[in-house]
Design a protein around this motif. Structure first.
Motif, PDB file in Angstrom:
ATOM      1  N   GLU A 279       0.819  -1.215   0.000  1.00 58.13           N
ATOM      2  CA  GLU A 279       0.000   0.000   0.000  1.00 58.13           C
ATOM      3  C   GLU A 279       0.855   1.268   0.000  1.00 58.13           C
ATOM      4  OE1 GLU A 279      -2.783  -0.137   3.176  1.00 58.13           O
ATOM      5  OE2 GLU A 279      -3.859  -1.883   2.394  1.00 58.13           O
ATOM      6  N   GLY A 280       2.031   1.178  -0.643  1.00 57.23           N
ATOM      7  CA  GLY A 280       2.867   2.355  -0.819  1.00 57.23           C
ATOM      8  C   GLY A 280       3.776   2.690   0.336  1.00 57.23           C
ATOM      9  N   TRP A 281       4.002   1.730   1.260  1.00 57.13           N
ATOM     10  CA  TRP A 281       4.858   2.007   2.419  1.00 57.13           C
ATOM     11  C   TRP A 281       5.878   0.894   2.626  1.00 57.13           C
ATOM     12  CZ3 TRP A 281       4.790   6.503   5.183  1.00 57.13           C
ATOM     13  CH2 TRP A 281       3.708   7.360   4.972  1.00 57.13           C
ATOM     14  N   ASP A 282       7.064   1.280   3.174  1.00 57.00           N
ATOM     15  CA  ASP A 282       8.105   0.338   3.567  1.00 57.00           C
ATOM     16  C   ASP A 282       8.452   0.575   5.028  1.00 57.00           C
ATOM     17  OD1 ASP A 282       8.293  -0.607   0.930  1.00 57.00           O
ATOM     18  OD2 ASP A 282       9.712   1.005   0.413  1.00 57.00           O
ATOM     19  N   GLU A 283       9.006  -0.448   5.660  1.00 65.28           N
ATOM     20  CA  GLU A 283       9.446  -0.332   7.051  1.00 65.28           C
ATOM     21  C   GLU A 283      10.968  -0.424   7.093  1.00 65.28           C
ATOM     22  OE1 GLU A 283       7.296  -1.966  10.824  1.00 65.28           O
ATOM     23  OE2 GLU A 283       8.780  -3.480  10.207  1.00 65.28           O
ATOM     24  N   LEU A 284      11.614   0.549   7.765  1.00 65.77           N
ATOM     25  CA  LEU A 284      13.071   0.618   7.812  1.00 65.77           C
ATOM     26  C   LEU A 284      13.570   0.614   9.244  1.00 65.77           C
ATOM     27  CD1 LEU A 284      12.235   2.002   5.007  1.00 65.77           C
ATOM     28  CD2 LEU A 284      14.446   3.176   5.150  1.00 65.77           C
ATOM     29  N   GLU A 285      14.688  -0.049   9.447  1.00 64.62           N
ATOM     30  CA  GLU A 285      15.405   0.026  10.712  1.00 64.62           C
ATOM     31  C   GLU A 285      16.669   0.855  10.473  1.00 64.62           C
ATOM     32  OE1 GLU A 285      17.914  -2.883  13.715  1.00 64.62           O
ATOM     33  OE2 GLU A 285      16.148  -3.711  12.695  1.00 64.62           O
ATOM     34  N   ILE A 286      16.771   2.001  11.153  1.00 66.39           N
ATOM     35  CA  ILE A 286      17.881   2.923  10.904  1.00 66.39           C
ATOM     36  C   ILE A 286      18.599   3.250  12.210  1.00 66.39           C
ATOM     37  CG2 ILE A 286      16.749   3.955   8.895  1.00 66.39           C
ATOM     38  CD1 ILE A 286      15.941   6.310  10.658  1.00 66.39           C
ATOM     39  N   PRO A 287      19.871   3.694  12.143  1.00 68.38           N
ATOM     40  CA  PRO A 287      20.601   4.093  13.358  1.00 68.38           C
ATOM     41  C   PRO A 287      19.921   5.285  14.020  1.00 68.38           C
ATOM     42  CG  PRO A 287      22.106   3.814  11.504  1.00 68.38           C
ATOM     43  CD  PRO A 287      20.726   3.775  10.946  1.00 68.38           C
ATOM     44  N   TYR A 288      19.931   5.277  15.338  1.00 65.94           N
ATOM     45  CA  TYR A 288      19.249   6.324  16.102  1.00 65.94           C
ATOM     46  C   TYR A 288      20.272   7.008  17.008  1.00 65.94           C
ATOM     47  CZ  TYR A 288      16.135   8.345  19.693  1.00 65.94           C
ATOM     48  OH  TYR A 288      15.503   9.185  20.563  1.00 65.94           O
ATOM     49  N   GLY A 289      20.481   8.303  16.755  1.00 67.22           N
ATOM     50  CA  GLY A 289      21.385   9.096  17.572  1.00 67.22           C
ATOM     51  C   GLY A 289      20.828  10.489  17.759  1.00 67.22           C
ATOM     52  N   HIS A 290      21.583  11.310  18.464  1.00 62.70           N
ATOM     53  CA  HIS A 290      21.149  12.676  18.743  1.00 62.70           C
ATOM     54  C   HIS A 290      20.906  13.432  17.447  1.00 62.70           C
ATOM     55  CE1 HIS A 290      20.896  16.628  20.537  1.00 62.70           C
ATOM     56  NE2 HIS A 290      21.877  17.048  19.747  1.00 62.70           N
ATOM     57  N   GLY A 291      19.770  14.087  17.327  1.00 63.64           N
ATOM     58  CA  GLY A 291      19.456  14.895  16.164  1.00 63.64           C
ATOM     59  C   GLY A 291      18.698  14.174  15.080  1.00 63.64           C
ATOM     60  N   LEU A 292      18.422  12.874  15.249  1.00 62.67           N
ATOM     61  CA  LEU A 292      17.698  12.140  14.214  1.00 62.67           C
ATOM     62  C   LEU A 292      16.293  12.708  14.031  1.00 62.67           C
ATOM     63  CD1 LEU A 292      17.551   9.824  12.198  1.00 62.67           C
ATOM     64  CD2 LEU A 292      16.814   8.329  14.073  1.00 62.67           C
ATOM     65  N   ASP A 293      15.671  13.184  15.121  1.00 66.83           N
ATOM     66  CA  ASP A 293      14.328  13.744  15.006  1.00 66.83           C
ATOM     67  C   ASP A 293      14.293  14.944  14.066  1.00 66.83           C
ATOM     68  OD1 ASP A 293      15.914  15.052  16.848  1.00 66.83           O
ATOM     69  OD2 ASP A 293      14.226  15.799  18.013  1.00 66.83           O
ATOM     70  N   ALA A 294      15.328  15.804  14.157  1.00 66.90           N
ATOM     71  CA  ALA A 294      15.375  16.977  13.276  1.00 66.90           C
ATOM     72  C   ALA A 294      15.515  16.561  11.823  1.00 66.90           C
ATOM     73  CB  ALA A 294      16.531  17.881  13.687  1.00 66.90           C
ATOM     74  N   TRP A 295      16.264  15.489  11.578  1.00 67.07           N
ATOM     75  CA  TRP A 295      16.464  15.027  10.210  1.00 67.07           C
ATOM     76  C   TRP A 295      15.176  14.411   9.662  1.00 67.07           C
ATOM     77  CZ3 TRP A 295      19.364  10.234   8.092  1.00 67.07           C
ATOM     78  CH2 TRP A 295      19.691  10.437   6.750  1.00 67.07           C
ATOM     79  N   LEU A 296      14.489  13.629  10.467  1.00 71.06           N
ATOM     80  CA  LEU A 296      13.259  12.980  10.008  1.00 71.06           C
ATOM     81  C   LEU A 296      12.180  14.000   9.675  1.00 71.06           C
ATOM     82  CD1 LEU A 296      13.048   9.925  12.449  1.00 71.06           C
ATOM     83  CD2 LEU A 296      13.796   9.940  10.064  1.00 71.06           C
ATOM     84  N   VAL A 297      12.151  15.104  10.409  1.00 76.44           N
ATOM     85  CA  VAL A 297      11.141  16.134  10.151  1.00 76.44           C
ATOM     86  C   VAL A 297      11.270  16.682   8.731  1.00 76.44           C
ATOM     87  CG1 VAL A 297      10.465  18.484  10.786  1.00 76.44           C
ATOM     88  CG2 VAL A 297      10.790  16.770  12.556  1.00 76.44           C
ATOM     89  N   GLU A 298      12.477  16.701   8.204  1.00 72.83           N
ATOM     90  CA  GLU A 298      12.686  17.253   6.867  1.00 72.83           C
ATOM     91  C   GLU A 298      11.973  16.450   5.786  1.00 72.83           C
ATOM     92  OE1 GLU A 298      16.788  17.820   6.055  1.00 72.83           O
ATOM     93  OE2 GLU A 298      17.189  18.923   7.902  1.00 72.83           O
ATOM     94  N   PHE A 299      11.643  15.184   6.068  1.00 69.41           N
ATOM     95  CA  PHE A 299      10.961  14.347   5.069  1.00 69.41           C
ATOM     96  C   PHE A 299       9.442  14.475   5.151  1.00 69.41           C
ATOM     97  CE2 PHE A 299      15.129  12.502   5.712  1.00 69.41           C
ATOM     98  CZ  PHE A 299      15.551  12.258   4.418  1.00 69.41           C
TER      99      PHE A 299
END
Length: 325
Positions: A279-299
Motif C-alpha cells: 500500500e505504498g509504504w516500507d518499514e526501515l530500521e535505521i541508526p538512532y542518535g542525537h538529532g535524528l528527530d530533526a532530520w526525520l522532520v525534513e521528510f
C-alpha cells in the motif's frame, strides 16, 4: 564589446610595461586609441574627463585582478603616474609534475557554482602563461570524474571570507524545530561540505559555546559585526563528526520508521533492514542518535516513526511547532 575591452586592456598593459618612466593619465589617454575614440563626440563618446577616469580606473582594476603589478608614482610636481615594471611582473619558471598539474586541474573543475570558479580557472590560465607545459593535461586520468562542490546558499561567500579574515558575523538562523528564525552572533571558524550540505562551525557568542550551523537554514543577509575573536580557535574543527553525531551516524541504537515508497533515499541508504509493507509504504530500521528527530522532520509526511516512543514524541513536537508558525 568584449573584444573591444580585451583589446583596450591589452593596449594599456603593453603601454605600462613598455614605458621607461611613469605615465600620467593624460599621456595614457592620448596614447591608447580606444581612449581617444571614446573621447570623440562624433564617435559616440562623451568627451568628458569623468567618463575617461571611470573607464581607466575600471581597466586598471581589471589588470590588477589579472595579476599585473601596477605602481602609482607621484613626481615632484605632484602629478601621479603609472608604471608596470617588467621585473615586478615576471614570474619564476613554474615546474609541476603530472600529479601536481592534475590536482590543479581538478581544483579548477570542482568549484562550478560559486564565485571561486573564476579564480580557480584563472589561476590555471596564469600557470599556463607562466610555463606550465601544454603537453601536461591536468585532467588526464580523471576523465571519468566530474568533481563538484555545490554552493546554492547565498551565505556561503560572506561566511567563507569571514572565516578567512577572522571576522565575527551576525545572521538569522531557523532551527529545524522552530517556525521563525532567531539572530545568531557567531565567530566563524570553518566551513565544510557533508553529504551535499554546507555547515559552518564557530563560537556562538550568545550561547557561549561552540555550535554548528547548516547554511540552508540561514535566512537573510550575513552581516559583519566588529573585529577580533573573543574565544580561541581550536586547532582541529570537527564539523563532520559533530554533524554525523546529530544525524545518528555514531548511534548505538536503532529506530523503526515507516517510509513512503519511492521517497527518502538518504534514509534508505542508512537502513540496516528494509521490509515492504504494501500500500505504498516500507518499514526501515535505521541508526538512532542525537538529532535524528530533526532530520526525520525534513521528510515531512513521507515518514512515520514507529519506535522508540521518545523519538516519535520528539518528531511530533517539532512538526507541531512548525505547524503553529
Amino acid at each position: 564589446m568584449a573584444i573591444a575591452k580585451a583589446e583596450r586592456l591589452m593596449n594599456l598593459a603593453l603601454c605600462l610595461l613598455g614605458a621607461r618612466r611613469p605615465l600620467s593619465k593624460r599621456e595614457l589617454r592620448d596614447s591608447i586609441e580606444a581612449y581617444v575614440e571614446a573621447a570623440r563626440p562624433e564617435k559616440g563618446g562623451s568627451g568628458s574627463d569623468d567618463s575617461f577616469n571611470r573607464m581607466f580606473e575600471r581597466d586598471k582594476d581589471d589588470l590588477r585582478e589579472l595579476g599585473l603589478v601596477i605602481e602609482t608614482v607621484e613626481n615632484l610636481d605632484g602629478e601621479v603616474g603609472y608604471l608596470a615594471r617588467r621585473d615586478s611582473n615576471r614570474l619564476p619558471p613554474i615546474t609541476l609534475d603530472a600529479e601536481e598539474a592534475a590536482a590543479l586541474g581538478l581544483a579548477a573543475k570542482v568549484w562550478q557554482q560559486a564565485r571561486l570558479a573564476g579564480a580557480a580557472s584563472g589561476a590555471l590560465q596564469k600557470l599556463r602563461a607562466a610555463g606550465l607545459p601544454e603537453e601536461v593535461d591536468p585532467y588526464e586520468g580523471h576523465a571519468a570524474l566530474e568533481p563538484r562542490i555545490p554552493v546554492h546558499e547565498a551565505a556561503f561567500e560572506p561566511l567563507m571570507l569571514a572565516c578567512r579574515d577572522r571576522r565575527p558575523v551576525l545572521f538569522d538562523y531557523r532551527k529545524a524545530s522552530a517556525a521563525h528564525p532567531e539572530p545568531r552572533h557567531v565567530e566563524p571558524w570553518a566551513l565544510e561540505c557533508w553529504r551535499g550540505h554546507w555547515y559552518l562551525a564557530g563560537f556562538d557568542r550568545d550561547r557561549g559555546a561552540e555550535r554548528v550551523f547548516r547554511l540552508s537554514r540561514i535566512t537573510g543577509r550575513v552581516r559583519s559585526r566588529g573585529t577580533g575573536f573573543t574565544a580561541p580557535v581550536p586547532d582541529v574543527v570537527t564539523v563532520r563528526e559533530t554533524v554525523a553525531g546529530w544525524a545518528g551516524e555514531t548511534a548505538d541504537r536503532s529506530a523503526l520508521i515507516r517510509l513512503r515508497s519511492g521517497a527518502g533515499y538518504p534514509l534508505r541508504a542508512k537502513a540496516a533492514k528494509v521490509r515492504e509493507l504494501g500500500e505504498g509504504w516500507d518499514e526501515l530500521e535505521i541508526p538512532y542518535g542525537h538529532g535524528l528527530d530533526a532530520w526525520l522532520v525534513e521528510f515531512g509526511p513521507d515518514v512515520v516513526v514507529v519506535e522508540p516512543a521518545e523519538l516519535r514524541a520528539d518528531v511530533v513536537d517539532r512538526l507541531r511547532a512548525v505547524a503553529k508558525g
